[in-house]
Scaffold this motif. Structure first.
Motif, mmCIF file in Angstrom:
data_model
loop_
_atom_site.group_PDB
_atom_site.id
_atom_site.type_symbol
_atom_site.label_atom_id
_atom_site.label_comp_id
_atom_site.label_asym_id
_atom_site.label_seq_id
_atom_site.Cartn_x
_atom_site.Cartn_y
_atom_site.Cartn_z
ATOM 1 N N VAL A 22 0.851 -1.193 0.000
ATOM 2 C CA VAL A 22 0.000 0.000 0.000
ATOM 3 C C VAL A 22 0.888 1.245 0.000
ATOM 4 C CG1 VAL A 22 -1.695 1.331 1.320
ATOM 5 C CG2 VAL A 22 -1.838 -1.179 1.278
ATOM 6 N N PHE A 23 1.925 1.174 0.813
ATOM 7 C CA PHE A 23 2.843 2.306 0.942
ATOM 8 C C PHE A 23 3.655 2.486 -0.343
ATOM 9 C CE2 PHE A 23 1.492 1.449 5.091
ATOM 10 C CZ PHE A 23 1.617 2.616 5.811
ATOM 11 N N GLU A 24 4.117 1.383 -0.888
ATOM 12 C CA GLU A 24 4.911 1.486 -2.114
ATOM 13 C C GLU A 24 4.069 2.021 -3.269
ATOM 14 O OE1 GLU A 24 8.233 -1.978 -1.359
ATOM 15 O OE2 GLU A 24 6.296 -2.527 -2.204
ATOM 16 N N ASP A 25 2.821 1.569 -3.340
ATOM 17 C CA ASP A 25 1.968 2.052 -4.429
ATOM 18 C C ASP A 25 1.705 3.549 -4.282
ATOM 19 O OD1 ASP A 25 2.026 -0.441 -5.430
ATOM 20 O OD2 ASP A 25 -0.030 -0.988 -4.895
ATOM 21 N N ALA A 26 1.464 3.992 -3.041
ATOM 22 C CA ALA A 26 1.250 5.429 -2.809
ATOM 23 C C ALA A 26 2.516 6.208 -3.161
ATOM 24 C CB ALA A 26 0.861 5.685 -1.353
ATOM 25 N N GLN A 48 11.295 -6.509 -6.773
ATOM 26 C CA GLN A 48 11.894 -7.063 -5.557
ATOM 27 C C GLN A 48 12.037 -6.015 -4.460
ATOM 28 O OE1 GLN A 48 15.298 -8.510 -7.623
ATOM 29 N NE2 GLN A 48 14.487 -10.593 -7.713
ATOM 30 N N GLY A 49 10.923 -5.333 -4.208
ATOM 31 C CA GLY A 49 10.909 -4.392 -3.104
ATOM 32 C C GLY A 49 11.787 -3.178 -3.301
ATOM 33 N N ARG A 50 12.085 -2.819 -4.549
ATOM 34 C CA ARG A 50 12.847 -1.606 -4.762
ATOM 35 C C ARG A 50 12.172 -0.840 -5.882
ATOM 36 N NH1 ARG A 50 18.760 -2.789 -5.396
ATOM 37 N NH2 ARG A 50 18.861 -1.431 -3.604
ATOM 38 N N VAL A 51 12.201 0.479 -5.743
ATOM 39 C CA VAL A 51 11.553 1.305 -6.752
ATOM 40 C C VAL A 51 12.625 1.990 -7.594
ATOM 41 C CG1 VAL A 51 10.081 3.325 -7.100
ATOM 42 C CG2 VAL A 51 9.445 1.604 -5.409
ATOM 43 N N HIS A 52 12.444 1.907 -8.901
ATOM 44 C CA HIS A 52 13.365 2.535 -9.842
ATOM 45 C C HIS A 52 12.628 3.544 -10.709
ATOM 46 C CE1 HIS A 52 16.256 -0.815 -9.269
ATOM 47 N NE2 HIS A 52 17.135 0.069 -9.681
ATOM 48 N N ARG A 116 23.026 -9.585 -7.347
ATOM 49 C CA ARG A 116 22.752 -10.296 -8.575
ATOM 50 C C ARG A 116 21.283 -10.704 -8.594
ATOM 51 N NH1 ARG A 116 25.266 -15.844 -10.337
ATOM 52 N NH2 ARG A 116 24.284 -16.271 -8.360
ATOM 53 N N ALA A 117 20.440 -9.903 -9.259
ATOM 54 C CA ALA A 117 19.028 -10.267 -9.344
ATOM 55 C C ALA A 117 18.855 -11.343 -10.421
ATOM 56 C CB ALA A 117 18.192 -9.044 -9.683
ATOM 57 N N ARG A 118 19.736 -11.324 -11.418
ATOM 58 C CA ARG A 118 19.673 -12.335 -12.484
ATOM 59 C C ARG A 118 20.676 -13.435 -12.119
ATOM 60 N NH1 ARG A 118 22.149 -13.190 -17.417
ATOM 61 N NH2 ARG A 118 23.158 -11.177 -17.690
ATOM 62 N N GLU A 157 24.523 -3.720 -9.777
ATOM 63 C CA GLU A 157 23.317 -4.518 -9.670
ATOM 64 C C GLU A 157 23.035 -5.178 -11.013
ATOM 65 O OE1 GLU A 157 20.526 -2.422 -7.222
ATOM 66 O OE2 GLU A 157 18.879 -3.514 -8.186
ATOM 67 N N ILE A 158 23.063 -6.491 -11.038
ATOM 68 C CA ILE A 158 22.845 -7.198 -12.295
ATOM 69 C C ILE A 158 21.375 -7.588 -12.379
ATOM 70 C CG2 ILE A 158 23.466 -9.235 -13.667
ATOM 71 C CD1 ILE A 158 26.193 -9.076 -12.033
ATOM 72 N N ARG A 159 20.669 -6.935 -13.275
ATOM 73 C CA ARG A 159 19.237 -7.220 -13.407
ATOM 74 C C ARG A 159 18.965 -7.887 -14.747
ATOM 75 N NH1 ARG A 159 14.963 -3.203 -11.767
ATOM 76 N NH2 ARG A 159 16.044 -1.481 -12.735
ATOM 77 N N ASP A 160 17.717 -8.267 -14.962
ATOM 78 C CA ASP A 160 17.379 -9.015 -16.171
ATOM 79 C C ASP A 160 17.727 -8.259 -17.443
ATOM 80 O OD1 ASP A 160 16.539 -11.242 -14.922
ATOM 81 O OD2 ASP A 160 14.450 -10.583 -14.737
ATOM 82 N N ASP A 161 17.399 -6.973 -17.452
ATOM 83 C CA ASP A 161 17.582 -6.225 -18.693
ATOM 84 C C ASP A 161 18.981 -5.630 -18.809
ATOM 85 O OD1 ASP A 161 17.039 -4.697 -16.493
ATOM 86 O OD2 ASP A 161 15.734 -3.258 -17.501
ATOM 87 N N ASN A 162 19.447 -4.999 -17.748
ATOM 88 C CA ASN A 162 20.672 -4.222 -17.818
ATOM 89 C C ASN A 162 21.471 -4.380 -16.529
ATOM 90 O OD1 ASN A 162 20.636 -2.565 -20.344
ATOM 91 N ND2 ASN A 162 18.642 -1.946 -19.527
#
Ligand code: ATP
Ligand code: MG
Length: 394
Positions: A22-26, A48-52, A116-118, A157-162
């Protein structure tokens, strides 16, 4: 290297257990609102609980930081360099370029922190830390590793896209995202204090509606415009504000005619509170907000506040109650309302002030004076409510 992404840090809201979403969406909603006024195309995502915030195309870096710095709930903004995954050699070249751009003075300690998210990346995070640390030392022999208290914590931070590279945190405003805490009605005048009071309650996640008591022709259109301008400045933090402008002239004249002049301000304040509470209830507000501070003026002594408060049943939030004027001014400068607040247009209180207002009003005496209004006040009150002019400011 261009920063093309921002990682958003938020502490307080992360501890809210299963209400967290709820908090993250707000938070994301408020970020979208803040970025709407910045030129450019922005994508706000939660993984994964982080906002970009990813910036697609060109944008003004300072404007983005400025806008995000006004979103309550954000504790830190990390400017991120985003690079495609084209192998570890390419990544280490990018990291070295990043350090050389960001840190002209390299007499610093550092630590590499890989996330490493990926999971199918060829190296695990420990291997990335070791290997990248070695390459940085090769490139910049003046730098040293310190795993306990580094000057530079370089996150990869290694993510799926970049792959995302960052190391700096710009402080955010803190607080809670607006929209997580219900709504309250701000009594907004053209002064210094009430915009600051609204800002402070919005900072706790509360949405703001506002009411302004206007007394034409004793107060000018310019005074009303000034209040609208202040509402707009507060809305940069609080989100859109519905402003109710109430014509208060007839009530004020009636008080002036029928009540002892040393009690004018108190009685007038009591009618403002009554009307504000009425409008607050009709608009689902859970409380009132004022810019009062103990002892600032005659109408804000403990006795005066008690007399003013007596007519309300809703909670009245007075976030500045223990603040000195110079402390309030500092906040108003920080939130950019000060220059507008000190514009010289009269507010309705200054026209009808007595030379020697009571500083220790007795509630029973005030009630007795208000009895002088018995015959006319209900009608005047009803008419005042009917003048409610609703202006949405954003
Ligand atoms: P401010 O700087 O906020 O005007 P002030 O120090 O001038 O405050 P007062 O005039 O006593 O103090 O008002 C106390 C509070 O009452 C204000 O902070 C505001 O919340 C509310 N108030 C005063 N005048 C008005 C008005 N015309 N319309 C709406 N609210 C008002
Ligand atoms: Mg005032």
């Amino acid at each position: 290297m261009d920063h093309s992404s921002f990682l958003i840090k938020y502490a307080e809201i992360a501890i809210k257990g299963k209400n967290r979403y709820v908090f993250e969406d707000a938070l994301m909603k408020q970020m979208r609102y803040a970025l709407k006024k910045v030129e450019g195309d922005f994508e706000i995502t939660k993984t994964q609980g982080r906002v970009h915030v990813d910036c697609l195309g060109s944008f003004d870096y300072d404007e983005v930081i400025g806008a995000l710095s006004r979103v309550f709930g954000i504790t830190g903004i990390c400017p991120v360099v985003r690079v495609p995954d084209e192998g570890f050699d390419r990544l280490s070249e990018d990291v070295i370029k990043y350090i050389s751009d960001e840190y002209p003075d390299r007499n610093k300690t550092f630590k590499v922190n890989c996330r490493r998210a990926r999971k199918n990346y060829p190296l695990d995070s420990q291997e990335v830390n070791m290997e990248m640390g070695g390459r940085i030392l090769d490139a910049f022999p003046e730098m040293k590793v310190d795993v306990h208290d580094p000057d530079i914590l370089l996150t990869i931070e290694i993510r799926d896209d970049n792959i995302y590279i960052y190391s700096k945190i710009i402080p955010g405003p803190g607080g809670m995202p607006v929209g997580t805490g219900g709504k309250a009605m701000l009594l907004l005048s053209g002064g210094i204090d009430s915009p600051v009071a609204g800002y402070m309650i919005a900072k706790r996640g509360v949405r703001i509606d506002a009411v302004y008591f206007h007394a034409p022709p004793y107060t000018s259109e310019r005074a009303k415009q000034k209040v609208m301008d202040l509402a707009r400045l507060v809305s940069r933090y609080a989100g859109p504000i519905t402003l109710h402008v109430i014509n208060f002239t007839d009530i004020q004249l009636e008080i002036y005619e029928k009540c002892p002049h040393d009690e004018l301000t108190i009685i007038m304040r009591r009618y403002m509170m009554r009307i504000a509470e009425d409008i607050a209830r009709k608009n689902d507000c859970l409380g009132l907000i004022t810019g009062e501070s103990i002892g600032q003026v005659a109408s804000q002594t403990m006795q005066s506040l008690a007399a003013t408060n007596e007519v309300c049943t809703m909670p009245v939030y007075r976030p500045l109650i223990g603040f000195d004027k110079n402390e309030i001014i500092k906040i108003s400068e920080k939130i950019d309302t000060f220059e507008t607040s000190i514009l010289p247009y009269e507010d309705c209180c200054t026209i009808f002030v007595a030379k020697h207002p009571v500083t220790k009003p007795n509630v029973n005496i005030i009630r007795r004076s208000e009895n002088n209004l018995a015959e006319t006040i209900d009608e005047l009150y009803r008419k005042a409510i009917e003048t409610d002019e609703v202006i949405v400011v954003s």
